[in-house]
Design a protein around this motif. Structure first.
Motif, short mmCIF file in Angstrom:
data_model
loop_
_atom_site.label_atom_id
_atom_site.label_comp_id
_atom_site.label_asym_id
_atom_site.label_seq_id
_atom_site.Cartn_x
_atom_site.Cartn_y
_atom_site.Cartn_z
N GLY A 11 53.39 33.56 69.79
CA GLY A 11 53.26 33.09 71.16
C GLY A 11 52.86 34.22 72.10
O GLY A 11 52.39 35.27 71.67
N ASP A 12 53.07 34.01 73.40
CA ASP A 12 52.61 34.99 74.39
C ASP A 12 53.66 36.02 74.75
O ASP A 12 53.39 36.94 75.52
CB ASP A 12 52.12 34.28 75.66
N SER A 13 54.89 35.91 74.17
CA SER A 13 55.94 36.84 74.58
C SER A 13 56.90 37.17 73.44
O SER A 13 58.08 37.40 73.68
CB SER A 13 56.71 36.27 75.77
N ALA A 14 56.38 37.22 72.22
CA ALA A 14 57.23 37.58 71.09
C ALA A 14 56.38 38.07 69.93
O ALA A 14 55.19 37.76 69.83
CB ALA A 14 58.09 36.40 70.65
N ILE A 15 57.03 38.81 69.05
CA ILE A 15 56.41 39.28 67.81
C ILE A 15 57.40 39.01 66.69
O ILE A 15 58.61 39.22 66.84
CB ILE A 15 56.07 40.79 67.89
N VAL A 16 56.88 38.55 65.56
CA VAL A 16 57.73 38.32 64.41
C VAL A 16 57.38 39.32 63.31
O VAL A 16 56.21 39.61 63.06
CB VAL A 16 57.60 36.87 63.88
N VAL A 17 58.40 39.89 62.72
CA VAL A 17 58.25 40.84 61.63
C VAL A 17 58.80 40.18 60.37
O VAL A 17 59.95 39.75 60.34
CB VAL A 17 59.01 42.15 61.90
N LYS A 18 57.99 40.11 59.32
CA LYS A 18 58.43 39.54 58.05
C LYS A 18 58.55 40.67 57.03
O LYS A 18 57.66 41.52 56.92
CB LYS A 18 57.44 38.49 57.55
N HIS A 29 67.32 44.33 59.31
CA HIS A 29 68.45 44.70 60.15
C HIS A 29 68.39 46.17 60.56
O HIS A 29 68.75 46.52 61.69
CB HIS A 29 69.76 44.39 59.44
N ALA A 30 67.91 47.04 59.66
CA ALA A 30 67.72 48.44 60.02
C ALA A 30 66.64 48.57 61.09
O ALA A 30 66.77 49.35 62.04
CB ALA A 30 67.35 49.25 58.79
N LEU A 31 65.58 47.78 60.95
CA LEU A 31 64.51 47.81 61.95
C LEU A 31 65.02 47.28 63.29
O LEU A 31 64.67 47.82 64.35
CB LEU A 31 63.32 46.99 61.46
N ALA A 32 65.84 46.25 63.27
CA ALA A 32 66.41 45.72 64.51
C ALA A 32 67.22 46.79 65.23
O ALA A 32 67.12 46.96 66.45
CB ALA A 32 67.28 44.50 64.22
N ASP A 33 68.03 47.54 64.47
CA ASP A 33 68.82 48.61 65.07
C ASP A 33 67.92 49.70 65.65
O ASP A 33 68.19 50.24 66.74
CB ASP A 33 69.76 49.23 64.02
N ALA A 34 66.83 50.01 64.94
CA ALA A 34 65.91 51.05 65.40
C ALA A 34 65.19 50.64 66.67
O ALA A 34 65.01 51.44 67.60
CB ALA A 34 64.90 51.38 64.30
N VAL A 35 64.78 49.37 66.75
CA VAL A 35 64.09 48.88 67.95
C VAL A 35 65.06 48.85 69.14
O VAL A 35 64.70 49.23 70.26
CB VAL A 35 63.51 47.48 67.70
N VAL A 55 61.18 39.66 67.88
CA VAL A 55 61.31 40.56 69.02
C VAL A 55 60.69 39.87 70.23
O VAL A 55 59.48 39.62 70.27
CB VAL A 55 60.60 41.91 68.76
N GLU A 56 61.52 39.54 71.21
CA GLU A 56 61.08 38.84 72.41
C GLU A 56 60.92 39.83 73.56
O GLU A 56 61.73 40.74 73.72
CB GLU A 56 62.09 37.76 72.78
N PHE A 57 59.89 39.61 74.39
CA PHE A 57 59.65 40.54 75.50
C PHE A 57 59.13 39.78 76.72
O PHE A 57 58.65 38.65 76.62
CB PHE A 57 58.66 41.63 75.09
N ASP A 58 59.25 40.41 77.86
CA ASP A 58 58.75 39.87 79.11
C ASP A 58 57.26 40.20 79.21
O ASP A 58 56.89 41.37 79.39
CB ASP A 58 59.52 40.49 80.28
N CYS A 59 56.42 39.17 79.10
CA CYS A 59 54.97 39.43 79.08
C CYS A 59 54.43 39.87 80.43
O CYS A 59 53.27 40.28 80.54
CB CYS A 59 54.23 38.20 78.57
N ARG A 69 53.22 48.74 68.68
CA ARG A 69 53.25 50.19 68.46
C ARG A 69 54.69 50.68 68.33
O ARG A 69 54.99 51.52 67.48
CB ARG A 69 52.54 50.92 69.61
N ALA A 70 55.58 50.13 69.16
CA ALA A 70 56.99 50.52 69.08
C ALA A 70 57.58 50.11 67.73
O ALA A 70 58.37 50.86 67.13
CB ALA A 70 57.77 49.88 70.22
N LEU A 71 57.20 48.94 67.25
CA LEU A 71 57.68 48.49 65.95
C LEU A 71 57.18 49.38 64.82
O LEU A 71 57.93 49.71 63.89
CB LEU A 71 57.26 47.04 65.70
N ARG A 72 55.94 49.78 64.90
CA ARG A 72 55.39 50.65 63.85
C ARG A 72 56.04 52.02 63.89
O ARG A 72 56.30 52.62 62.84
CB ARG A 72 53.87 50.76 64.01
N ARG A 73 56.33 52.54 65.08
CA ARG A 73 57.04 53.83 65.18
C ARG A 73 58.44 53.71 64.58
O ARG A 73 58.89 54.60 63.86
CB ARG A 73 57.11 54.29 66.63
N ALA A 74 59.11 52.60 64.91
CA ALA A 74 60.47 52.40 64.38
C ALA A 74 60.43 52.27 62.85
O ALA A 74 61.30 52.81 62.16
CB ALA A 74 61.09 51.15 65.00
#
Length: 237
Positions: A11-18, A29-35, A55-59, A69-74
Motif C-alpha cells: 500500500g501507500d504507507s507500509a512495507i512487508v518483509v518476508k 523478530h530480530a529485524l523488528a527489534d533492530a528497526v 512496517v507501517e509509516f506516515d506517508c 533503506r532503513a530496513l536494509r541497514r538493519a
C-alpha cells in the motif's frame, strides 16, 4: 544468519518483509527489534509475525525508499548465525480439559481418530514455543502439539470465547487472553490470567518463550483462579 529476506511495498504507507528458511521467525523478530532501535522518523508500527514483518509509516512524513533503506541497514547489522535474543522463559499452565471449559475436545478427538485422553496427552507432552503475539491483545501464538493431522477451525465461529481458553487450529496452539470472538476449537481453559491491561508489557511472555500445559481437575480450579501467569528462567541449549 540463516534465512532469506524479501522486502516489498504494501500500500501507500507500509512495507512487508518476508523471511524464508528454518530461522525465519527468529530473523523477523530480530529485524523488528533492530528497526525499533533505529527509531526511523515516520515509522509508527512494527508488527512481526511467524515469517513476516509489517512496517507501517506516515506517508506524509517519510516514504517507501527511506524505510526500505532503513530496513536494509538493519538487515546488514544482523550478524551471521542465530540472532541475539533474550533467554527464553518457561511458563507452566494448568488447564481443565473438556466439559464446559473445553467443549470441542470430543470433536477434536473424533477428527483425529484419538480418544480424548490421547488428545490431552499430546497437548501436554512437550513445551510449545511462542512464535509471535496475535489478536486479541497479545495472544501467544504457539507451535501446535504433535497431533497426527491438522485440526480444522470451527465451521461456525463463536461470538464469545472466555479468557484463558486453550485452543488449537491447524498446526498451532493459543491461549485466548481476553473475552473475544473465535473460531478455534477449545480443548480446555486455564484459571490463570495471561493479560494485565495495567502492566507494561501487557503480557509476561514474549516470542521465544515456551509454554507447558498441565492438566488439572475442575476441583483444582480454585487453587489457581485469578493468579497471574508467571515464568521460570530456562537455559538455552
Amino acid at each position: 544468519m540463516n534465512g532469506d529476506i524479501r522486502i516489498a511495498d504494501c500500500g501507500d504507507s507500509a512495507i512487508v518483509v518476508k523471511a524464508q528458511g528454518a530461522g525465519a521467525w527468529r530473523l523477523v523478530h530480530a529485524l523488528a527489534d533492530a528497526v525499533e532501535a533505529a527509531a526511523v522518523a515516520g515509522v509508527y508500527g512494527i508488527v512481526p509475525a511467524y515469517d513476516s514483518l509489517l512496517v507501517e509509516f506516515d506517508c506524509a512524513t517519510t516514504d517507501h525508499d527511506t524505510v526500505r533503506r532503513a530496513l536494509r541497514r538493519a538487515t546488514a547489522r544482523l550478524t551471521d548465525g542465530t540472532p541475539p535474543s533474550p533467554s527464553p522463559r518457561r511458563f507452566t499452565v494448568p488447564v481443565v480439559y473438556g466439559g464446559e471449559h473445553g467443549p470441542d475436545l470430543p470433536v477434536v478427538a473424533d477428527r483425529l481418530g484419538l480418544t480424548e485422553r490421547e488428545v490431552v496427552a499430546l497437548h501436554t507432552a512437550q513445551d510449545l514455543t511462542v512464535r509471535c503475539l496475535g489478536a486479541p491483545v497479545g495472544a501467544p501464538m504457539m507451535d501446535g502439539p504433535a497431533f497426527p493431522a491438522p485440526v480444522p477451525r470451527l465451521a461456525s465461529p463463536r461470538t464469545s470465547v472466555p479468557p484463558g481458553s486453550v485452543a488449537v487450529a491447524g498446526r498451532q496452539a493459543v491461549i485466548c487472553p481476553m473475552r473475544s470472538p473465535g473460531g478455534w476449537p477449545l480443548l480446555g481453559r486455564t484459571p490463570l490470567r495471561v493479560l494485565d491491561l495495567d502492566a507494561e508489557p501487557l503480557t509476561p511472555y514474549r516470542p521465544g518463550d515456551t509454554f507447558r500445559f498441565v492438566p488439572i481437575t475442575a476441583e483444582q480450579w480454585r487453587d489457581h483462579d485469578g493468579a497471574m501467569l508467571s515464568a521460570e528462567a530456562v537455559t538455552r541449549g
